[in-house]
Write a protein that holds these residues in place. Sequence first.
Motif, PDB file in Angstrom:
ATOM      1  N   CYS A  88       1.567   5.191   9.746  1.00 13.22           N
ATOM      2  CA  CYS A  88       1.734   5.483   8.304  1.00 13.22           C
ATOM      3  C   CYS A  88       3.337   5.693   8.032  1.00 13.22           C
ATOM      4  N   GLY A  89       4.191   5.634   8.817  1.00 12.60           N
ATOM      5  CA  GLY A  89       5.598   5.967   8.338  1.00 12.60           C
ATOM      6  C   GLY A  89       6.116   7.459   8.084  1.00 12.60           C
ATOM      7  N   LEU A  90       5.625   8.199   8.607  1.00 16.56           N
ATOM      8  CA  LEU A  90       5.618   9.686   8.127  1.00 16.56           C
ATOM      9  C   LEU A  90       6.881   9.897   9.022  1.00 16.56           C
ATOM     10  N   PRO A  91       7.669  10.928   8.353  1.00 19.69           N
ATOM     11  CA  PRO A  91       8.995  11.421   8.996  1.00 19.69           C
ATOM     12  C   PRO A  91       8.649  12.320  10.292  1.00 19.69           C
ATOM     13  N   MET A  92       9.344  12.284  11.119  1.00 20.44           N
ATOM     14  CA  MET A  92       9.267  13.179  12.561  1.00 20.44           C
ATOM     15  C   MET A  92      10.817  13.695  12.763  1.00 20.44           C
ATOM     16  N   ILE A  93      10.695  14.852  13.061  1.00 21.09           N
ATOM     17  CA  ILE A  93      11.716  15.711  13.648  1.00 21.09           C
ATOM     18  C   ILE A  93      11.469  16.229  15.152  1.00 21.09           C
ATOM     19  N   THR A  94      12.372  15.967  15.851  1.00 22.11           N
ATOM     20  CA  THR A  94      11.930  16.636  17.364  1.00 22.11           C
ATOM     21  C   THR A  94      13.160  17.687  17.552  1.00 22.11           C
ATOM     22  N   ILE A  95      12.898  19.080  17.898  1.00 21.62           N
ATOM     23  CA  ILE A  95      13.606  20.052  18.230  1.00 21.62           C
ATOM     24  C   ILE A  95      13.709  20.374  19.703  1.00 21.62           C
ATOM     25  N   PRO A  96      14.903  20.452  20.054  1.00 18.37           N
ATOM     26  CA  PRO A  96      14.985  20.661  21.816  1.00 18.37           C
ATOM     27  C   PRO A  96      14.783  22.334  22.015  1.00 18.37           C
ATOM     28  N   VAL A  97      13.705  22.828  21.894  1.00 18.16           N
ATOM     29  CA  VAL A  97      13.546  24.178  22.130  1.00 18.16           C
ATOM     30  C   VAL A  97      12.411  24.356  23.373  1.00 18.16           C
ATOM     31  N   LEU A  98      11.749  23.673  23.843  1.00 16.42           N
ATOM     32  CA  LEU A  98      10.818  23.839  24.954  1.00 16.42           C
ATOM     33  C   LEU A  98      11.374  23.418  26.280  1.00 16.42           C
ATOM     34  N   LYS A  99      10.561  23.806  27.209  1.00 21.24           N
ATOM     35  CA  LYS A  99      10.987  23.474  28.706  1.00 21.24           C
ATOM     36  C   LYS A  99       9.690  23.444  29.579  1.00 21.24           C
TER      37      LYS A  99
ATOM     38  N   PHE B  19      -8.327  -4.470   7.050  1.00 18.55           N
ATOM     39  CA  PHE B  19      -6.783  -3.887   7.430  1.00 18.55           C
ATOM     40  C   PHE B  19      -6.274  -3.100   6.357  1.00 18.55           C
ATOM     41  N   GLU B  20      -6.586  -3.629   5.159  1.00 21.09           N
ATOM     42  CA  GLU B  20      -6.090  -2.687   3.761  1.00 21.09           C
ATOM     43  C   GLU B  20      -6.875  -1.428   3.769  1.00 21.09           C
ATOM     44  N   GLU B  21      -8.319  -1.532   4.174  1.00 18.37           N
ATOM     45  CA  GLU B  21      -9.106  -0.260   4.093  1.00 18.37           C
ATOM     46  C   GLU B  21      -8.886   0.511   4.895  1.00 18.37           C
ATOM     47  N   MET B  22      -8.511   0.357   6.171  1.00 16.69           N
ATOM     48  CA  MET B  22      -7.904   1.321   7.256  1.00 16.69           C
ATOM     49  C   MET B  22      -6.728   1.993   6.721  1.00 16.69           C
ATOM     50  N   PHE B  23      -5.610   1.244   6.180  1.00 19.68           N
ATOM     51  CA  PHE B  23      -4.377   1.701   5.832  1.00 19.68           C
ATOM     52  C   PHE B  23      -4.736   2.724   4.655  1.00 19.68           C
ATOM     53  N   LEU B  24      -5.584   2.417   3.770  1.00 25.21           N
ATOM     54  CA  LEU B  24      -5.573   3.196   2.646  1.00 25.21           C
ATOM     55  C   LEU B  24      -6.587   4.303   2.901  1.00 25.21           C
ATOM     56  N   HIS B  25      -7.300   4.286   4.019  1.00 24.89           N
ATOM     57  CA  HIS B  25      -8.129   5.462   4.438  1.00 24.89           C
ATOM     58  C   HIS B  25      -7.037   6.620   5.047  1.00 24.89           C
ATOM     59  N   LEU B  26      -6.198   6.011   6.009  1.00 26.33           N
ATOM     60  CA  LEU B  26      -5.256   6.817   6.474  1.00 26.33           C
ATOM     61  C   LEU B  26      -4.078   7.397   5.567  1.00 26.33           C
ATOM     62  N   GLY B  27      -3.846   6.608   4.506  1.00 24.78           N
ATOM     63  CA  GLY B  27      -2.648   7.118   3.328  1.00 24.78           C
ATOM     64  C   GLY B  27      -3.285   8.270   2.876  1.00 24.78           C
ATOM     65  N   LYS B  28      -4.560   8.176   2.334  1.00 21.18           N
ATOM     66  CA  LYS B  28      -5.289   9.018   1.414  1.00 21.18           C
ATOM     67  C   LYS B  28      -5.499  10.340   2.310  1.00 21.18           C
ATOM     68  N   TYR B  29      -5.696  10.029   3.531  1.00 18.82           N
ATOM     69  CA  TYR B  29      -5.979  11.271   4.341  1.00 18.82           C
ATOM     70  C   TYR B  29      -4.762  12.117   4.330  1.00 18.82           C
ATOM     71  N   PHE B  30      -3.552  11.466   4.724  1.00 23.69           N
ATOM     72  CA  PHE B  30      -2.306  12.378   4.812  1.00 23.69           C
ATOM     73  C   PHE B  30      -1.893  12.932   3.648  1.00 23.69           C
ATOM     74  N   GLU B  31      -1.965  12.036   2.673  1.00 24.83           N
ATOM     75  CA  GLU B  31      -1.547  12.558   1.121  1.00 24.83           C
ATOM     76  C   GLU B  31      -2.282  14.122   0.881  1.00 24.83           C
TER      77      GLU B  31
ATOM     78  N   LEU C 203       0.940  -1.091  -0.013  1.00 26.51           N
ATOM     79  CA  LEU C 203      -0.016  -0.009   0.037  1.00 26.51           C
ATOM     80  C   LEU C 203       0.999   1.091   0.181  1.00 26.51           C
ATOM     81  N   TYR C 204       2.020   1.208   0.625  1.00 30.24           N
ATOM     82  CA  TYR C 204       3.136   2.208   0.560  1.00 30.24           C
ATOM     83  C   TYR C 204       3.211   2.512  -0.804  1.00 30.24           C
TER      84      TYR C 204
END
Length: 404
Positions: free
Chosen positions: A353-364, A307-319, A286-287
């Motif tokens: 969904c395997g989306l890229p994620m980046i964390t920045i150390p700027v909050l306290k 299962f495929e329907e759920m993933f397809l739904h999420l994939g299309k949502y984030f696209e 599906l990727y």
Amino acid sequence: MDDHEVSKYLTVATLLSGIKDRHTTSERLLAGLLESSSEDEFIVDRDRAKVLDLMTLHGKPLGNLHGIPVALALNKPEGFTGNSSVEDLLNTHGALSSILNIDKIKADSGATDASRNILISSIGQAILESRPSLGLGVGRGHDFCLTSSELGLFGYVPSFGIVPRYGLTDDLNSLDRVGLLANFIEDIAYFGDLVSYYDSRDILSLPYPPPNLVKTFKDDPPVSPALCTYDLNGIRLDYVKDFNLLIDELDTTKDKVELPDFSEMVCKFETELKDNPDNCHVRKSLYEKIFRPGDKKIMKEQTLTEFEEMFLHLGKYFERFFLDYDALILPASQGDMNGNGFISPIAKVAEICGLPMITIPVLKDENDDPLGLLLIGKYWEDDRLMRTTNWVINQLFDFVDELK
């Protein structure tokens, strides 16, 4: 100030320049790692450091990580005796692979197994103290986000399928993916490019050209990035207060969007993949159909499982979602009113969904402890997310300078 103390304030590029110009050596950097680590915390090849220094002395071509210690948390499959894909790659680039001694961790904790969280936290602590400059491990994306958030590090979890996991983990059918930790965003971009490639031995590795992070992350966006967040009701007030203060300083579009309630879907996914690991193969298929970089292939009419329907739904949502926004921005670590921490459902969905994620150390938080800022981007557009991240960093650092 010794070499180890100096290295705390230097990027990998600066350290590489120092090695090339013979202001420091691989042996000195390795000594700094070993002297400041507990006994046998890392398994290293001291002779390799000497060989790398001889190459420098004789003017031999230097690798992209020549003599730089890199911390690796490897949960190798039982009976696996060779090097992982990443180890081979690091050796090619001239790095000093410093492998976390899992047996030592087990002995210290009295546990029979070392969990992903413990391994990720261990390399994170080492990076924080600049014993090695770079760290890499395998786990859930949100595990890396939490670790980098709690320690005050930069964390990067590439889009699923970009960095191969062969030889790094005992379960290539899992949701786990490779994550990177460092003290500088430049190092994250540089290291991310070096470890991104296709390896057919990882059944979920995808054979498409990976994004180029270094080439784009310092470029100015063509227009100010469009960012969005969502309603943070129910999250600890000190988290929200600091988050809102920083977000208000970003000179760009900052929409507050209403996201679907993903909780039930996340639960179904995790249960389904735990009970039927082979569904990860469906996930790859599906990727390729939904997210494939470049030309999109239209899915032919076919009968899909739930299962495929759920993933397809999420994939299309984030696209669709990331057609309007460059990144979703939120506190990396969230907590309820009682001070208990938790992972937001959106971070778990981003992981599925395997989306890229980046964390920045700027909050306290209210106790002045680190609290990361998390950016989530579009699948396989890690370069766009990195560029947006660098733009956010520059904006926030300008704001901090003004406060001073």
